[in-house]
Structures are given as C-alpha cells and as structure tokens.
Design an enzyme around this catalytic site. Structure first.
Site, PDB file in Angstrom:
ATOM      1  N   HIS A  18       0.838  -1.202   0.000  1.00 35.21           N
ATOM      2  CA  HIS A  18       0.000   0.000   0.000  1.00 35.21           C
ATOM      3  C   HIS A  18       0.873   1.253   0.000  1.00 35.21           C
ATOM      4  O   HIS A  18       0.626   2.199  -0.757  1.00 35.21           O
ATOM      5  CB  HIS A  18      -0.914  -0.025   1.228  1.00 35.21           C
ATOM      6  CG  HIS A  18      -1.608   1.266   1.509  1.00 35.21           C
ATOM      7  ND1 HIS A  18      -2.932   1.511   1.189  1.00 35.21           N
ATOM      8  CD2 HIS A  18      -1.155   2.412   2.110  1.00 35.21           C
ATOM      9  CE1 HIS A  18      -3.251   2.740   1.564  1.00 35.21           C
ATOM     10  NE2 HIS A  18      -2.203   3.303   2.133  1.00 35.21           N
ATOM     11  N   GLU A  19       1.896   1.278   0.845  1.00 31.76           N
ATOM     12  CA  GLU A  19       2.759   2.457   0.916  1.00 31.76           C
ATOM     13  C   GLU A  19       3.528   2.660  -0.383  1.00 31.76           C
ATOM     14  O   GLU A  19       3.717   3.792  -0.842  1.00 31.76           O
ATOM     15  CB  GLU A  19       3.722   2.342   2.107  1.00 31.76           C
ATOM     16  CG  GLU A  19       3.032   2.307   3.461  1.00 31.76           C
ATOM     17  CD  GLU A  19       2.086   3.482   3.682  1.00 31.76           C
ATOM     18  OE1 GLU A  19       2.345   4.577   3.130  1.00 31.76           O
ATOM     19  OE2 GLU A  19       1.080   3.308   4.391  1.00 31.76           O
TER      20      GLU A  19
ATOM     21  N   HIS B 177       1.439   4.392  -2.900  1.00 31.66           N
ATOM     22  CA  HIS B 177       1.477   5.852  -2.758  1.00 31.66           C
ATOM     23  C   HIS B 177       2.686   6.423  -3.496  1.00 31.66           C
ATOM     24  O   HIS B 177       2.597   7.484  -4.127  1.00 31.66           O
ATOM     25  CB  HIS B 177       1.571   6.234  -1.281  1.00 31.66           C
ATOM     26  CG  HIS B 177       0.255   6.267  -0.563  1.00 31.66           C
ATOM     27  ND1 HIS B 177      -0.834   6.951  -1.046  1.00 31.66           N
ATOM     28  CD2 HIS B 177      -0.140   5.708   0.615  1.00 31.66           C
ATOM     29  CE1 HIS B 177      -1.843   6.826  -0.196  1.00 31.66           C
ATOM     30  NE2 HIS B 177      -1.448   6.068   0.813  1.00 31.66           N
TER      31      HIS B 177
ATOM     32  N   GLU C  46      -6.448   7.183  -0.597  1.00 34.99           N
ATOM     33  CA  GLU C  46      -6.293   5.972   0.202  1.00 34.99           C
ATOM     34  C   GLU C  46      -6.962   4.782  -0.487  1.00 34.99           C
ATOM     35  O   GLU C  46      -6.421   3.678  -0.486  1.00 34.99           O
ATOM     36  CB  GLU C  46      -6.865   6.178   1.605  1.00 34.99           C
ATOM     37  CG  GLU C  46      -6.053   7.103   2.482  1.00 34.99           C
ATOM     38  CD  GLU C  46      -4.618   6.642   2.660  1.00 34.99           C
ATOM     39  OE1 GLU C  46      -4.377   5.420   2.789  1.00 34.99           O
ATOM     40  OE2 GLU C  46      -3.724   7.500   2.647  1.00 34.99           O
TER      41      GLU C  46
END
Length: 283
Positions: free
Chosen positions: A132-133, A136, A203
């Site tokens: 997930h990071e 980003h 998100e």
C-alpha cells in the site's frame, strides 16, 4: 501523475495565499508582503527537505539489509514488483502499528514502519501494508502528502504567533485582538481542510494499487482490520505532537475524539476493507 502535480501546485498557492492573509492581519501591507515571501520560501524549502523533517519528527532510524534483513528484503521485493527504485527504509520505535511513505518522487522516496507493526502483523499482512505504501510512491502521492504535513505545521505555528503577539495594521494601529484569535482558529482549520480534500480518495487508490502489487487484497484487508483495532488503544506520540502528519499514515493514528473526528483524513476503515474484499472475491 499530472493530476498530483496540479494538486501540489494548487496546495502551494493556497498556502502562500493563507500566509499572505495572516501577514496582512498581523501587519497590514508590509506584513502581507513579508508573509508572502516567507510562504514562498517555505514552499521551496518544503519541496527539498520536508521528507527528512517528517522522518526526524518520528525519530525514524534508517535500516538496511544488515540491520533489518527480513523487512528490507520484503521492501526490495515489493519495489521490484511495483517497478520502483529501491526506497530508503526506516523503522520507528513505537508500539502503535502504523506506516507511511514520504519523499518528493519515486527516486527520492522513503518508507517507514513502526516496530509495533512488525511485531503485531503476520508476514502476509505486513506485505499488504508495505505494498500500500509503495502504491502511494508509484501514484506520486508522497510529495503533496509530505508538503501538506510540514506546511500545515508552519501555518499553525504562525497562527499561534498571531494569537499571542497580535500585530498592527498599515496605519500602525493595534489589530483587534479578536482578529488574532480568529486567525489562530481559522488558519489550522484551513490547513486541515486542505489535507482532508487531498487524502480520502487517494487511500482507496493506494489500497487498490497495493493489493495489485502484493497480489493479495485479503491480506491488506486483514491488516487494516487488525491495525484499526489495536491502534485505538495505543497512542503514537509523534503523531499526537504533530497531528498534521496523521494524514500520511495508513490508519489514522490520533486518539482524540470530538471535533478531531471531523477532520479525519482517512476513509472509514470498514469501507476500505469492503472494497478490498470485493477485489479478493473477483480474483
């Protein structure tokens, strides 16, 4: 990519305008000019240095394959899967499970995780979080996220200065003390609204991108559920001291309720989990 650059430019312009308004309240035309110059200089500084500043706020310690071999190799594997350069890797000595990414672009990115998240999540769940990071990073969310955090802190500090020290208008007359109080209240509010406007949809996109990178949407869903449950009872001290950085985390790290709940920069965790489960069922 273009969309995030446009958002970053608009954010920087809004922050400079807000600095100018506060400067005008404090010192009339000359105060506005000084504040505009200061806001412009802060934007330049934030572009180059905000990531390192945020990492220092959290006392994050850089690790490598020698000091954290398993975690470092996990990040390297995920970065390769995402088609990204290897980011710098940091650990934060805090019990609350949480993580964030920072930097101005994928070539100058860093990912950071608390020691708590390494201890409390399974390897599969941790891979979901770090994917997930890295999503980003790939989506280039990290620049606007990091700049908004550091600039919001600067705005809050300037607003506090307005409240405690007041100022004079262009004719040298004392500013109404109520105006200083109003600035002190509204400036952080404006910064929070800017952050809220940029955070919620990204998100969902990072969840989707992270699930694709890691190849396991259910793992990220399980991780989010576990982090949400555990984090509610464990404060994250640097986030409490610097609430403007909360929007960078995978889960809201703040313990405050009441009005603080109005400024949540994360979508409801239940909705994020539901979307990930739909992805998992479609595989």
């Amino acid at each position: 990519m273009f969309g995030n650059w446009l958002k970053t430019t608009i954010l920087m312009a809004a922050i400079v305008a807000l600095f100018g308004a506060i400067g005008a309240m404090l010192g009339g035309a000359s105060g506005m000019l000084l504040a505009l110059l200061f806001g412009g200089a802060m934007n330049v500084w934030a572009y180059w240095n905000s990531a390192d500043m945020v990492l220092r706020m959290y006392n994050a310690q850089e690790v490598d394959e020698g000091s954290a071999p398993h975690f470092y190799r996990m990040i390297r594997d995920l970065a390769q899967r995402a088609g990204l350069p290897m980011p710098r890797v940091y650990l934060i000595d805090e019990a609350q499970p949480n993580a964030f990414a920072t930097g101005r672009d994928p070539e100058h990115a860093a990912v950071a995780a608390t020691t708590g998240i390494l201890q409390m999540l399974s390897e599969r769940e941790l891979r979901g979080v770090m994917a997930h990071e890295l999503a980003h990073v790939r989506h280039r969310d990290i620049l606007i996220s990091t700049i908004s955090a550091t600039m919001a802190g600067a705005i809050s500090a300037l607003a506090n200065f307005a409240m405690f020290f007041g100022g004079r208008d262009g004719d040298g007359r004392p500013v109404n003390p109520l105006a200083g109080i109003l600035v002190a209240l509204l400036a952080p509010l404006a910064a929070a609204l800017i952050q809220m406007a940029i955070s919620r949809s990204r998100e969902f996109e990072a969840d989707r991108g992270g699930a694709a990178i890691g190849g396991d949407p259910r793992a990220l869903a399980d991780a989010l559920a576990k982090i949400e449950r555990i984090a509610q009872g464990l404060p994250l001290s640097p986030a409490e001291a610097h609430p403007e950085t909360a929007q960078m985390m995978i889960i809201n790290p703040l313990s405050g309720g009441g009005l603080a709940g109005l400024f949540r920069t994360h979508p409801a965790t239940e909705e994020r989990i539901a979307r990930l489960m739909i992805m998992a069922q479609a595989r």
